[in-house]
Enzyme design. Sequence first.
Site, short mmCIF file in Angstrom:
data_model
loop_
_atom_site.label_atom_id
_atom_site.label_comp_id
_atom_site.label_asym_id
_atom_site.label_seq_id
_atom_site.Cartn_x
_atom_site.Cartn_y
_atom_site.Cartn_z
N GLU A 135 0.82 -1.21 0.00
CA GLU A 135 0.00 0.00 0.00
C GLU A 135 0.85 1.26 0.00
O GLU A 135 1.97 1.27 0.51
CB GLU A 135 -0.89 0.01 1.24
CG GLU A 135 -1.95 -1.07 1.16
CD GLU A 135 -2.81 -1.16 2.40
OE1 GLU A 135 -3.99 -1.47 2.26
OE2 GLU A 135 -2.30 -0.92 3.51
N CYS B 41 3.19 8.56 1.01
CA CYS B 41 3.83 7.65 1.97
C CYS B 41 4.00 6.30 1.28
O CYS B 41 3.03 5.70 0.84
CB CYS B 41 2.91 7.53 3.18
SG CYS B 41 3.47 6.34 4.38
N SER C 270 11.47 6.45 15.21
CA SER C 270 10.28 6.11 15.97
C SER C 270 10.69 5.82 17.40
O SER C 270 11.30 4.79 17.68
CB SER C 270 9.60 4.89 15.36
OG SER C 270 9.23 5.18 14.04
N LEU C 271 10.36 6.74 18.30
CA LEU C 271 10.84 6.63 19.68
C LEU C 271 9.85 5.85 20.56
O LEU C 271 10.17 4.78 21.05
CB LEU C 271 11.08 8.05 20.22
CG LEU C 271 11.70 8.19 21.59
CD1 LEU C 271 13.09 7.58 21.64
CD2 LEU C 271 11.75 9.67 22.00
N HIS C 272 8.71 6.43 20.78
CA HIS C 272 7.55 5.80 21.43
C HIS C 272 7.71 5.42 22.90
O HIS C 272 6.74 5.09 23.57
CB HIS C 272 7.05 4.57 20.66
CG HIS C 272 6.85 4.78 19.19
ND1 HIS C 272 6.74 6.03 18.61
CD2 HIS C 272 6.77 3.90 18.15
CE1 HIS C 272 6.59 5.91 17.30
NE2 HIS C 272 6.61 4.64 17.00
N CYS D 156 6.64 -6.61 7.57
CA CYS D 156 7.81 -6.10 8.30
C CYS D 156 8.24 -7.14 9.32
O CYS D 156 7.40 -7.70 10.02
CB CYS D 156 7.46 -4.80 9.02
SG CYS D 156 8.86 -4.11 9.95
N SER E 118 11.97 6.99 7.74
CA SER E 118 11.63 6.72 9.14
C SER E 118 12.12 5.34 9.56
O SER E 118 11.92 4.36 8.84
CB SER E 118 10.10 6.79 9.31
OG SER E 118 9.72 6.39 10.60
N CYS F 231 -0.90 6.08 9.66
CA CYS F 231 0.34 5.38 10.00
C CYS F 231 0.04 4.13 10.79
O CYS F 231 -0.71 4.16 11.75
CB CYS F 231 1.21 6.24 10.90
SG CYS F 231 2.00 7.53 10.03
N CYS G 245 6.61 -4.73 15.81
CA CYS G 245 6.22 -3.82 16.89
C CYS G 245 4.78 -4.12 17.30
O CYS G 245 3.93 -4.37 16.45
CB CYS G 245 6.35 -2.36 16.44
SG CYS G 245 8.06 -1.96 15.99
N ASN H 73 -3.32 5.58 16.12
CA ASN H 73 -4.45 5.17 15.27
C ASN H 73 -4.80 3.74 15.66
O ASN H 73 -4.00 2.83 15.44
CB ASN H 73 -4.05 5.21 13.80
CG ASN H 73 -3.64 6.60 13.38
OD1 ASN H 73 -4.39 7.55 13.57
ND2 ASN H 73 -2.45 6.73 12.83
N GLY I 142 6.89 -1.67 6.39
CA GLY I 142 8.28 -2.11 6.38
C GLY I 142 9.28 -1.19 7.04
O GLY I 142 8.97 -0.04 7.36
N GLU I 143 10.47 -1.72 7.29
CA GLU I 143 11.55 -0.97 7.94
C GLU I 143 12.60 -0.64 6.87
O GLU I 143 13.35 -1.52 6.41
CB GLU I 143 12.16 -1.82 9.07
CG GLU I 143 13.48 -1.31 9.62
CD GLU I 143 13.47 0.16 10.06
OE1 GLU I 143 12.54 0.58 10.77
OE2 GLU I 143 14.41 0.88 9.69
N CYS J 231 1.61 -2.10 15.83
CA CYS J 231 1.60 -1.80 14.40
C CYS J 231 0.93 -2.92 13.58
O CYS J 231 1.31 -4.08 13.70
CB CYS J 231 3.05 -1.60 13.93
SG CYS J 231 3.22 -1.44 12.14
#
Length: 357
Positions: free
Chosen positions: A95, A112, A229-231, A119, A206, A348, A123, A305, A174-175, A126
Amino acid sequence: MELANRTELLGMDLKSLESYMQSLGEPRYRANQIFAWIYRKAVGSFYEMSDIPKELRLRLDAAAQVSIPRVLKQRVSADGTRKFLFEMNDKKRIEAVVIPQSRDKHTRYSLCISTQVGCPLGCLFCATGQSGFQRNLQTYEMVGQVLGSRREMTRKLKTDDQDLITNVVYMGMGEPMLNYDAVISSIRALNDHKGINIGQRHITISTAGEVQGIRRLAEEGLQVTLAISLHACNDELRDRLIPLNRKYPLQAVVEAVDHYTTRTNRRVTFEYIMLDDVNTSPEDARAMIALIKPLLANVNLIPYNEVSGLEYKKPSSARIRRFYNLLADAGLNVTLREEHGGDIEAACGQLSTARER
Ligand code: SAH
Ligand code: SF4
């Protein structure tokens, strides 16, 4: 029909295309023509390349291909965000999401794109991470998402404005750092001023904190924006949310970021999704201030989200505001990201082709 032994022209730079045309016994200027058809006009069929002699079009069609992916499905959000489902040559699906930057007639769009099918990092919050990993995307498949999306948008809007996508963010499925070489060559292809012509400063990549990739990127001499991406600002929580943290803990990520900003003199963006009752307490804010303040960095807060089947929730607006204020009052450069396309699962982390099948 795509055949495995055809040469893929999408993703080639002008030099490579020139060598290819010469290998077919053709003059170099043919490469310029084909280059313009592919990148300026998003034409993938040799039959449509009207300034190429018919005989050569037939020969090219037998020997080469330009795999601009087909849009299988699209969904449009109330806010104008559009999610495209693309099918690759091997039938794998990915996508990409087009986000309007304003609502006037001269709107520009941000795109995007995905870097992998699924991935491997898993996580916990996600949708992509929960759907497993299938394979890396190749350079042409990343460039193809831009051309395929642009082609669809120009058709929809009945325009021949080939510059309507001005920004590209590597924040889809994906990473990117686990597909490093293909990602970097796709950036160079997107940036080519004779081709798609997206400015390096309009490209963001990212990562969940893949330290080796961050260190390599520091040496590329690119002016792209790096987002991390900290989180979570303590290892105990981050280990849980982002399993990669067990390999590269916060200290290692911070050191890599510090190295990156020193080498490039470019500000880094820390993304922080806000999860209710998980990472938005005043104590979390204090930990973030201590961690980020010494760095050349911005913070982008993203209200979570929600993903069906996952337990995480988005905090109330009051909580989001309180967390934001704590950071802003401490002098951090902080922004709150508006949600785009939440109603079509295009936001996201909501990207997963699992439910499109
Ligand atoms: N793998 C890379 C890039 C793709 S994910 C990375 O992790 O950075 C892009 C961003 O979306 C990341 O910041 C990711 O943490 C975030 N994200 C994932 N799931 C989300 C969700 N459900 N809501 C909001 N953001 C999410
Ligand atoms: Fe992969 Fe990024 Fe999702 Fe983590 S947040 S699973 S790294 S796509």
